[in-house]
Design a protein around this motif. Structure first.
Motif, PDB file in Angstrom:
ATOM      1  N   THR A  81     -11.264  82.977 -40.847  1.00 35.96           N
ATOM      2  CA  THR A  81     -10.350  82.874 -39.707  1.00 35.96           C
ATOM      3  C   THR A  81     -10.168  81.399 -39.358  1.00 35.96           C
ATOM      4  O   THR A  81     -11.097  80.600 -39.487  1.00 35.96           O
ATOM      5  CB  THR A  81     -10.896  83.625 -38.475  1.00 35.96           C
ATOM      6  OG1 THR A  81     -12.185  83.118 -38.168  1.00 35.96           O
ATOM      7  CG2 THR A  81     -10.990  85.111 -38.741  1.00 35.96           C
ATOM      8  N   ALA A  82      -8.993  81.072 -38.913  1.00 38.49           N
ATOM      9  CA  ALA A  82      -8.675  79.685 -38.579  1.00 38.49           C
ATOM     10  C   ALA A  82      -9.210  79.337 -37.192  1.00 38.49           C
ATOM     11  O   ALA A  82      -9.418  80.206 -36.347  1.00 38.49           O
ATOM     12  CB  ALA A  82      -7.167  79.484 -38.608  1.00 38.49           C
ATOM     13  N   LYS A  83      -9.453  78.073 -36.985  1.00 42.08           N
ATOM     14  CA  LYS A  83      -9.848  77.572 -35.674  1.00 42.08           C
ATOM     15  C   LYS A  83      -8.857  76.486 -35.268  1.00 42.08           C
ATOM     16  O   LYS A  83      -8.459  75.657 -36.081  1.00 42.08           O
ATOM     17  CB  LYS A  83     -11.253  77.005 -35.724  1.00 42.08           C
ATOM     18  CG  LYS A  83     -12.307  78.052 -36.000  1.00 42.08           C
ATOM     19  CD  LYS A  83     -13.659  77.526 -35.676  1.00 42.08           C
ATOM     20  CE  LYS A  83     -14.794  78.460 -35.954  1.00 42.08           C
ATOM     21  NZ  LYS A  83     -14.565  79.825 -36.082  1.00 42.08           N
ATOM     22  N   LEU A  84      -8.469  76.512 -34.006  1.00 44.81           N
ATOM     23  CA  LEU A  84      -7.556  75.512 -33.468  1.00 44.81           C
ATOM     24  C   LEU A  84      -8.385  74.460 -32.747  1.00 44.81           C
ATOM     25  O   LEU A  84      -9.182  74.790 -31.859  1.00 44.81           O
ATOM     26  CB  LEU A  84      -6.571  76.160 -32.492  1.00 44.81           C
ATOM     27  CG  LEU A  84      -5.710  75.207 -31.676  1.00 44.81           C
ATOM     28  CD1 LEU A  84      -4.678  74.551 -32.581  1.00 44.81           C
ATOM     29  CD2 LEU A  84      -5.036  75.922 -30.540  1.00 44.81           C
ATOM     30  N   ILE A  85      -8.228  73.220 -33.132  1.00 44.35           N
ATOM     31  CA  ILE A  85      -8.894  72.119 -32.448  1.00 44.35           C
ATOM     32  C   ILE A  85      -7.826  71.419 -31.618  1.00 44.35           C
ATOM     33  O   ILE A  85      -6.831  70.922 -32.154  1.00 44.35           O
ATOM     34  CB  ILE A  85      -9.531  71.144 -33.449  1.00 44.35           C
ATOM     35  CG1 ILE A  85     -10.529  71.894 -34.333  1.00 44.35           C
ATOM     36  CG2 ILE A  85     -10.214  70.007 -32.708  1.00 44.35           C
ATOM     37  CD1 ILE A  85     -11.086  71.065 -35.452  1.00 44.35           C
ATOM     38  N   ALA A  86      -8.022  71.422 -30.295  1.00 47.50           N
ATOM     39  CA  ALA A  86      -7.011  70.878 -29.390  1.00 47.50           C
ATOM     40  C   ALA A  86      -7.597  69.717 -28.592  1.00 47.50           C
ATOM     41  O   ALA A  86      -8.765  69.746 -28.192  1.00 47.50           O
ATOM     42  CB  ALA A  86      -6.532  71.969 -28.434  1.00 47.50           C
ATOM     43  N   PHE A  87      -6.792  68.706 -28.353  1.00 49.61           N
ATOM     44  CA  PHE A  87      -7.170  67.553 -27.548  1.00 49.61           C
ATOM     45  C   PHE A  87      -6.119  67.365 -26.465  1.00 49.61           C
ATOM     46  O   PHE A  87      -4.940  67.628 -26.672  1.00 49.61           O
ATOM     47  CB  PHE A  87      -7.247  66.285 -28.403  1.00 49.61           C
ATOM     48  CG  PHE A  87      -8.364  66.317 -29.397  1.00 49.61           C
ATOM     49  CD1 PHE A  87      -9.637  65.953 -29.031  1.00 49.61           C
ATOM     50  CD2 PHE A  87      -8.128  66.728 -30.695  1.00 49.61           C
ATOM     51  CE1 PHE A  87     -10.673  65.989 -29.940  1.00 49.61           C
ATOM     52  CE2 PHE A  87      -9.150  66.768 -31.612  1.00 49.61           C
ATOM     53  CZ  PHE A  87     -10.426  66.400 -31.239  1.00 49.61           C
TER      54      PHE A  87
END
Length: 98
Positions: A81-87
């Motif tokens: 599963t993908a993971k979203l890395i947000a800043f």
């Protein structure tokens, strides 16, 4: 325990706690509150006020990782599963530019 003076007026001075003794030990009040009522202790702690006023872009940046329900196939054939890395540049966002 079981002490009954003949004169009720002498009972008060015998059982009263002098204020000088209490005032010497008053700094332990927070220790007692810390051990017995942690929520009240945490609520009474001083908090620092934060403001983005006067901050420049990239001075306060926060990041987070969010799992996303998108299944991807790796080169070896397994599924992940993908993971979203947000800043977020908080100083820039609060200034109204974003």
């Amino acid at each position: 325990m079981g002490f009954r003076p003949n004169d009720p007026a002498s009972f008060e001075p015998a059982c009263s706690i002098p204020w000088t003794l209490v005032s010497q030990e008053i700094h332990y009040r927070k220790v007692h509150q810390f051990r017995t009522n942690r929520k009240a202790y945490e609520d009474s702690r001083p908090r620092g006020r934060r403001s983005v006023e006067g901050m420049r872009p990239m001075e306060l940046v926060v990041g987070d990782v969010h799992p996303i329900d998108i299944h991807l196939r790796r080169a070896d054939g397994s599924i992940c599963t993908a993971k979203l890395i947000a800043f977020l540049d908080w100083a820039l966002a609060a200034s109204g530019v974003i």
